[in-house]
Enzyme design. Structure first.
Site, PDB file in Angstrom:
ATOM      1  N   LYS A 201     -93.442 -76.918  37.870  1.00 29.66           N
ATOM      2  CA  LYS A 201     -92.842 -77.109  36.545  1.00 29.66           C
ATOM      3  C   LYS A 201     -91.378 -77.480  36.732  1.00 29.66           C
ATOM      4  O   LYS A 201     -90.613 -76.740  37.349  1.00 29.66           O
ATOM      5  CB  LYS A 201     -92.962 -75.819  35.728  1.00 29.66           C
ATOM      6  CG  LYS A 201     -92.174 -75.816  34.429  1.00 29.66           C
ATOM      7  CD  LYS A 201     -92.154 -74.427  33.790  1.00 29.66           C
ATOM      8  CE  LYS A 201     -91.208 -74.362  32.597  1.00 29.66           C
ATOM      9  NZ  LYS A 201     -91.104 -72.999  32.031  1.00 29.66           N
TER      10      LYS A 201
ATOM     11  N   ASP B  46     -84.345 -76.218  29.101  1.00 26.80           N
ATOM     12  CA  ASP B  46     -85.290 -75.674  28.132  1.00 26.80           C
ATOM     13  C   ASP B  46     -84.553 -74.954  27.012  1.00 26.80           C
ATOM     14  O   ASP B  46     -84.121 -73.812  27.164  1.00 26.80           O
ATOM     15  CB  ASP B  46     -86.262 -74.709  28.822  1.00 26.80           C
ATOM     16  CG  ASP B  46     -87.290 -74.143  27.851  1.00 26.80           C
ATOM     17  OD1 ASP B  46     -87.498 -74.757  26.784  1.00 26.80           O
ATOM     18  OD2 ASP B  46     -87.882 -73.099  28.169  1.00 26.80           O
TER      19      ASP B  46
ATOM     20  N   LYS C 136     -84.524 -70.923  21.558  1.00 25.97           N
ATOM     21  CA  LYS C 136     -84.153 -69.680  22.208  1.00 25.97           C
ATOM     22  C   LYS C 136     -82.861 -69.120  21.617  1.00 25.97           C
ATOM     23  O   LYS C 136     -82.068 -69.860  21.016  1.00 25.97           O
ATOM     24  CB  LYS C 136     -83.923 -69.918  23.711  1.00 25.97           C
ATOM     25  CG  LYS C 136     -85.155 -70.305  24.497  1.00 25.97           C
ATOM     26  CD  LYS C 136     -84.778 -70.606  25.936  1.00 25.97           C
ATOM     27  CE  LYS C 136     -85.983 -71.013  26.760  1.00 25.97           C
ATOM     28  NZ  LYS C 136     -86.909 -69.895  27.002  1.00 25.97           N
TER      29      LYS C 136
ATOM     30  N   ASP D 202     -84.894 -73.758  34.690  1.00 29.52           N
ATOM     31  CA  ASP D 202     -86.308 -73.839  34.332  1.00 29.52           C
ATOM     32  C   ASP D 202     -87.030 -74.913  35.139  1.00 29.52           C
ATOM     33  O   ASP D 202     -88.237 -75.085  35.002  1.00 29.52           O
ATOM     34  CB  ASP D 202     -86.465 -74.103  32.829  1.00 29.52           C
ATOM     35  CG  ASP D 202     -87.743 -73.510  32.267  1.00 29.52           C
ATOM     36  OD1 ASP D 202     -88.259 -72.537  32.854  1.00 29.52           O
ATOM     37  OD2 ASP D 202     -88.234 -74.015  31.244  1.00 29.52           O
TER      38      ASP D 202
ATOM     39  N   ASP E  30     -91.749 -72.984  22.777  1.00 29.48           N
ATOM     40  CA  ASP E  30     -91.090 -72.463  23.973  1.00 29.48           C
ATOM     41  C   ASP E  30     -92.100 -72.112  25.067  1.00 29.48           C
ATOM     42  O   ASP E  30     -91.710 -71.757  26.169  1.00 29.48           O
ATOM     43  CB  ASP E  30     -90.246 -71.234  23.620  1.00 29.48           C
ATOM     44  CG  ASP E  30     -89.257 -70.868  24.714  1.00 29.48           C
ATOM     45  OD1 ASP E  30     -88.893 -71.764  25.504  1.00 29.48           O
ATOM     46  OD2 ASP E  30     -88.854 -69.693  24.791  1.00 29.48           O
TER      47      ASP E  30
ATOM     48  N   GLU F 284     -93.718 -74.162  26.769  1.00 27.66           N
ATOM     49  CA  GLU F 284     -93.861 -75.578  27.122  1.00 27.66           C
ATOM     50  C   GLU F 284     -94.295 -75.783  28.566  1.00 27.66           C
ATOM     51  O   GLU F 284     -94.906 -76.808  28.899  1.00 27.66           O
ATOM     52  CB  GLU F 284     -92.537 -76.318  26.864  1.00 27.66           C
ATOM     53  CG  GLU F 284     -91.498 -76.274  27.960  1.00 27.66           C
ATOM     54  CD  GLU F 284     -90.986 -74.871  28.286  1.00 27.66           C
ATOM     55  OE1 GLU F 284     -90.602 -74.634  29.448  1.00 27.66           O
ATOM     56  OE2 GLU F 284     -90.958 -74.017  27.387  1.00 27.66           O
TER      57      GLU F 284
ATOM     58  N   ARG G  22     -96.568 -74.378  30.414  1.00 23.69           N
ATOM     59  CA  ARG G  22     -98.016 -74.470  30.602  1.00 23.69           C
ATOM     60  C   ARG G  22     -98.574 -75.784  30.047  1.00 23.69           C
ATOM     61  O   ARG G  22     -99.623 -76.258  30.499  1.00 23.69           O
ATOM     62  CB  ARG G  22     -98.706 -73.273  29.959  1.00 23.69           C
ATOM     63  CG  ARG G  22     -98.581 -73.178  28.461  1.00 23.69           C
ATOM     64  CD  ARG G  22     -98.781 -71.761  27.960  1.00 23.69           C
ATOM     65  NE  ARG G  22     -97.685 -70.880  28.381  1.00 23.69           N
ATOM     66  CZ  ARG G  22     -97.647 -69.576  28.150  1.00 23.69           C
ATOM     67  NH1 ARG G  22     -98.631 -68.992  27.492  1.00 23.69           N
ATOM     68  NH2 ARG G  22     -96.631 -68.849  28.563  1.00 23.69           N
TER      69      ARG G  22
END
Length: 452
Positions: free
Chosen positions: A221, A226, A233, A244, A303, A305, A307
């Site tokens: 990933k 993010d 967030k 991230d 959030d 995201e 996956r």
């Protein structure tokens, strides 16, 4: 850092280690004898000395030496010659600090002289070369991971990957723009849709094995920043979301190390890169997204995201490369930190054999992982009434439901998932590493590729 080896029939004579009252000898503890120019480094209880402890101790020593301006260091390996490779790894890891934007920079240790006994001559060169290749690859991707989102976004990451692939003889395939749509990578397009910086997915291929050998596929990933998207967030701590992308950085670093070492194994690294931002074109809670595998997903939290992009990457990897085994790394959930703190990455797998292989590789690498459950109830939590899946199962068991989501896209391929959310970076100097990205996962993946 330049590195020299010195072979001697006897150890270099050094002053005796001070008494326990002056020096605890704990792993990474330091005592300086300034008059003699000697730095004593603790390895812990003699009966329990381990590769991980030696690596950490050397990292602590070199982090200190960089801060005080030591230019040349002589390391007497003494009776610990079997640990030369991890000594070199630790030295290189500790010699790194992210200072790209500081007006006054510390000078790294420029040269390391390693003194070993003559009987180690036949094996130590290869050990040192391996230690250098792995640790330097870790530091390369630590530098990328520490780079802020305004300077490093998916296009820049893909450009860097292409450059490193050329340098180390790997093939690099980049999917971006309209090609993502043609390939049907709906998860990638959804997550990256809110940003002015478009998403991309790219694969690095090291073909060191036979023509018909099914590859080990590593998937990372790489969310370059993010914000959480529409499900934004909290402001506090959001600056850490440059990290991230650390799952992808681990995969990229491992691929560079694998190529440098010339492993006789087919290994493929895939990075799913996007920037998750809120805007008029961002994906929304309530949207239904069709992934590469054709599985429909109800978005309940933008959030969640990671996956979404990994779903596409895992599905694409299965079809394109027919892997013998897949391992994904991601800063996937805060829930993993609640469960394990900063001291271990969570590990899930659909195969007991794959689980054991990753555990052993992590143990050898000195990167702690902990096996976590994939009970059927976690799969039940992510069932949707309007699509095949929903992208969040709620707060309870959040790390496990995230893994259960990814398991769907691994299918029958032996697969393991590492949630490195709280091991990927540090906000303060710790265990011989400067603050910032740790490079966690690179060494585990390299050991896994070697073992397979």
């Amino acid at each position: 850092m330049r590195l020299r080896l010195v072979f001697q029939d006897q150890r270099v004579e050094m002053d005796p280690v001070p008494s326990e009252g002056e020096f605890s000898g704990g792993v990474g503890s330091l005592l300086v004898e300034r008059a003699q120019g000697v730095l004593h480094v603790g390895l812990g209880d003699r009966a329990k000395v381990s590769a991980a402890g030696v690596r950490q101790a050397l990292a602590a020593a070199f982090l200190w030496m960089r801060k005080v301006g030591v230019a040349v260091a002589v390391l007497d390996a003494g009776p610990w010659g079997e640990f030369v490779a991890v000594m070199v790894e630790g030295a290189i890891l500790g010699n790194y600090r992210y200072e790209a934007f500081l007006p006054r920079k510390t000078e790294p240790v420029r040269e390391l002289v390693v003194v070993v006994s003559a009987e180690m001559r036949s094996r130590v060169r290869a050990d040192v070369e391996r230690g250098c290749a792995v640790a330097e690859s870790v530091n390369q991707v630590r530098e990328l991971a520490n780079t802020p989102g305004n300077l490093l976004y998916p296009e820049v990451l893909a450009r860097t990957a292409r450059k490193w692939a050329r340098e180390w003889g790997m093939r690099c395939t980049v999917l971006e723009g309209e090609r993502l749509a043609r390939e049907g990578l709906g998860g990638m397009l959804a997550v990256g849709g809110g940003s002015a910086k478009g998403p991309c997915m790219f694969a690095l291929e090291h073909r060191g094995g036979g023509r018909g050998e099914r590859p080990l596929v590593l998937v990372g990933k790489a969310i370059t920043f993010d914000s959480g998207g529409i499900s934004i967030k909290p402001a506090a701590g959001m600056e850490e979301m440059i990290f991230d992308k650390c799952g992808g950085m681990a995969v990229l670093g491992a691929m560079v190390a694998v190529a440098r070492l010339g492993l006789r194994r087919n290994v493929v690294g895939i990075l799913a890169a996007a920037e998750n931002m809120p805007s008029g074109s961002a994906y929304r809670p309530g949207d239904i997204v069709t992934t590469y595998a054709g599985v429909t997903v109800e978005v309940v939290n933008t959030d969640a995201e990671g996956r979404m992009v990994l779903a596409d990457a895992l599905g694409w990897a299965r079809k394109r490369f027919d892997p013998a085994m897949m391992v994904d790394l991601a800063t996937l959930t805060g829930a993993c930190g609640v469960a394990l703190g900063e001291h271990a990455a969570g590990l899930w797998s659909n195969s007991s054999e794959a689980l054991a292989q990753v555990q052993q590789a992590a143990l050898t690498a000195g990167e702690r992982v902990w096996p976590m459950p994939l009970f059927e109830e976690y799969s039940t939590q992510i069932r949707s009434s309007v699509a095949q899946l929903k992208n969040s199962g709620g707060r309870l068991g959040g790390a496990n439901t995230g893994a259960a989501f990814l398991k769907v896209f691994a299918g029958e391929t032996p697969w393991a998932h590492m949630d490195i959310a709280y091991t990927s970076h540090r906000t303060k100097e710790e265990k011989g590493l400067a603050s910032g990205a740790t490079g966690f996962g690179v060494r585990t993946l390299v050991h896994l590729a070697e073992a397979l």
